[in-house]
Motif scaffolding. Structure first.
Motif, PDB file in Angstrom:
ATOM      1  N   GLY A   1       5.907  16.491   5.261  1.00 61.73           N
ATOM      2  CA  GLY A   1       4.805  17.449   5.170  1.00 61.73           C
ATOM      3  C   GLY A   1       4.925  18.583   6.168  1.00 61.73           C
ATOM      4  N   LEU A   2       5.412  18.267   7.361  1.00 63.56           N
ATOM      5  CA  LEU A   2       5.626  19.320   8.352  1.00 63.56           C
ATOM      6  C   LEU A   2       6.783  20.225   7.936  1.00 63.56           C
ATOM      7  N   ALA A   3       7.794  19.648   7.306  1.00 65.63           N
ATOM      8  CA  ALA A   3       8.953  20.436   6.861  1.00 65.63           C
ATOM      9  C   ALA A   3       8.654  21.227   5.584  1.00 65.63           C
ATOM     10  N   ASP A   4       7.851  20.666   4.678  1.00 63.49           N
ATOM     11  CA  ASP A   4       7.615  21.345   3.398  1.00 63.49           C
ATOM     12  C   ASP A   4       6.446  22.327   3.437  1.00 63.49           C
ATOM     13  N   GLY A   5       5.759  22.399   4.598  1.00 66.42           N
ATOM     14  CA  GLY A   5       4.695  23.379   4.758  1.00 66.42           C
ATOM     15  C   GLY A   5       3.335  22.944   4.245  1.00 66.42           C
ATOM     16  N   THR A   6       3.192  21.698   3.801  1.00 62.02           N
ATOM     17  CA  THR A   6       1.864  21.255   3.362  1.00 62.02           C
ATOM     18  C   THR A   6       1.007  20.810   4.535  1.00 62.02           C
ATOM     19  N   LEU A   7       1.635  20.416   5.649  1.00 61.65           N
ATOM     20  CA  LEU A   7       0.908  20.077   6.871  1.00 61.65           C
ATOM     21  C   LEU A   7       1.031  21.230   7.861  1.00 61.65           C
ATOM     22  N   ASP A   8       0.011  21.422   8.665  1.00 59.24           N
ATOM     23  CA  ASP A   8      -0.018  22.504   9.643  1.00 59.24           C
ATOM     24  C   ASP A   8       1.098  22.302  10.662  1.00 59.24           C
TER      25      ASP A   8
ATOM     26  N   ALA B   1       0.836  -1.204   0.000  1.00 61.75           N
ATOM     27  CA  ALA B   1       0.000   0.000   0.000  1.00 61.75           C
ATOM     28  C   ALA B   1       0.871   1.254   0.000  1.00 61.75           C
ATOM     29  N   ALA B   2       1.955   1.231   0.765  1.00 62.40           N
ATOM     30  CA  ALA B   2       2.871   2.382   0.791  1.00 62.40           C
ATOM     31  C   ALA B   2       3.490   2.608  -0.580  1.00 62.40           C
ATOM     32  N   VAL B   3       3.849   1.534  -1.250  1.00 59.70           N
ATOM     33  CA  VAL B   3       4.437   1.649  -2.595  1.00 59.70           C
ATOM     34  C   VAL B   3       3.406   2.210  -3.563  1.00 59.70           C
ATOM     35  N   ARG B   4       2.185   1.655  -3.551  1.00 56.11           N
ATOM     36  CA  ARG B   4       1.134   2.141  -4.460  1.00 56.11           C
ATOM     37  C   ARG B   4       0.796   3.605  -4.189  1.00 56.11           C
ATOM     38  N   ALA B   5       0.848   4.010  -2.924  1.00 47.31           N
ATOM     39  CA  ALA B   5       0.542   5.392  -2.550  1.00 47.31           C
ATOM     40  C   ALA B   5       1.703   6.335  -2.845  1.00 47.31           C
ATOM     41  N   ARG B   6       2.836   5.757  -3.195  1.00 45.00           N
ATOM     42  CA  ARG B   6       4.043   6.558  -3.444  1.00 45.00           C
ATOM     43  C   ARG B   6       4.298   7.493  -2.238  1.00 45.00           C
ATOM     44  N   LEU B   7       4.251   6.904  -1.056  1.00 47.87           N
ATOM     45  CA  LEU B   7       4.423   7.670   0.172  1.00 47.87           C
ATOM     46  C   LEU B   7       5.757   8.398   0.245  1.00 47.87           C
ATOM     47  N   ASP B   8       6.738   7.896  -0.440  1.00 50.09           N
ATOM     48  CA  ASP B   8       8.066   8.522  -0.391  1.00 50.09           C
ATOM     49  C   ASP B   8       8.246   9.612  -1.442  1.00 50.09           C
ATOM     50  N   GLU B   9       7.177   9.952  -2.171  1.00 51.64           N
ATOM     51  CA  GLU B   9       7.282  10.936  -3.251  1.00 51.64           C
ATOM     52  C   GLU B   9       6.466  12.185  -2.960  1.00 51.64           C
ATOM     53  N   GLY B  10       7.005  13.307  -3.370  1.00 56.50           N
ATOM     54  CA  GLY B  10       6.263  14.561  -3.361  1.00 56.50           C
ATOM     55  C   GLY B  10       6.015  15.135  -1.986  1.00 56.50           C
ATOM     56  N   PRO B  11       5.223  16.222  -1.966  1.00 56.79           N
ATOM     57  CA  PRO B  11       4.890  16.872  -0.691  1.00 56.79           C
ATOM     58  C   PRO B  11       4.143  15.926   0.245  1.00 56.79           C
ATOM     59  N   GLY B  12       4.246  16.198   1.530  1.00 61.23           N
ATOM     60  CA  GLY B  12       3.690  15.307   2.543  1.00 61.23           C
ATOM     61  C   GLY B  12       2.188  15.126   2.503  1.00 61.23           C
TER      62      GLY B  12
ATOM     63  N   ALA C   1      -2.152   7.743   0.702  1.00 62.75           N
ATOM     64  CA  ALA C   1      -2.099   6.638   1.666  1.00 62.75           C
ATOM     65  C   ALA C   1      -3.498   6.292   2.168  1.00 62.75           C
ATOM     66  N   CYS C   2      -4.330   7.302   2.396  1.00 61.70           N
ATOM     67  CA  CYS C   2      -5.713   7.045   2.833  1.00 61.70           C
ATOM     68  C   CYS C   2      -6.442   6.192   1.806  1.00 61.70           C
ATOM     69  N   GLN C   3      -6.307   6.538   0.542  1.00 62.99           N
ATOM     70  CA  GLN C   3      -6.972   5.776  -0.516  1.00 62.99           C
ATOM     71  C   GLN C   3      -6.501   4.330  -0.523  1.00 62.99           C
TER      72      GLN C   3
END
Length: 187
Positions: A131-138, A72-83, A90-92
């Motif tokens: 996500g916390l570092a890149d500013g996409t998460l609060d 699931a992590a691989v399909r979600a590409r959790l290691d790619e892009g903004p958080g 990952a939810c999907q």
């Protein structure tokens, strides 16, 4: 000629038993091995050849959960892009795990016991930190709060899917909306 355990008849039987165990234990966590054998359409003797004791079956379910979560992590590409977008993906993918989520939520299978240093938990931790570092998460939220919100929202979404109270596309839309609104950095 020997048959490959992962793809041959033994592999298919083992998979059928594990799939049945996931389905049965999701609805009845104390189900007997006999009930699981019946659901897998195998005899009890066959089930005991693969899993002599309940503990053996539960250990195999934990290994299976680790594999499916890592996939699931691989399909979600959790290691790619903004958080945040990674967490939404990952939810999907987590919703596609089906009854395995019930086993995780009811702790029949422990995420900690999955031992996935290179799998789902590690990738989820990294996506949250990113996500916390890149500013996409609060940034006012801690990583633990982000993950708690994610898992709580997944629990609600999976509960709705299991109960059949809303169509799957509506449940997914609401899940993604809630997670994004709860976790996104303020505009």
């Amino acid at each position: 000629m020997t048959t490959d355990i992962a793809t041959g008849a033994r592999g298919r039987t083992r998979k059928a038993i594990l799939d049945a165990a996931i389905r049965v234990l999701a609805t009845e966590p104390t189900a007997s091995l006999g009930q699981i054998a019946d659901a897998a359409d195998v005899g009890r003797t066959t089930l005991h050849r693969y899993f002599p004791e309940r503990a053996d079956l539960l250990a195999a379910l934990t290994q299976e959960a680790a594999v499916r979560l890592t996939d699931a992590a691989v399909r979600a590409r959790l290691d790619e892009g903004p958080g945040l977008p990674a967490l939404l993906r990952a939810c999907q993918e987590c919703l596609r795990l089906g009854d395995l989520l019930t086993l995780v939520f009811t702790e029949v299978v422990s995420l900690d016991a999955c031992g996935d240093e290179d799998g789902f938990s590690r990738s989820l931790d990294a996506a949250c930190a990113r996500g916390l570092a890149d500013g996409t998460l609060d940034a006012r939220l801690t990583q633990e709060w982000v993950q708690g919100t994610l898992w709580s929202s997944l629990y609600l979404a999976w509960s709705e899917l299991r109960a059949g109270t809303a169509p799957p596309h509506q449940v997914l839309s609401q899940l993604l909306l809630v997670v994004e609104k709860a976790l996104a950095a303020p505009a």
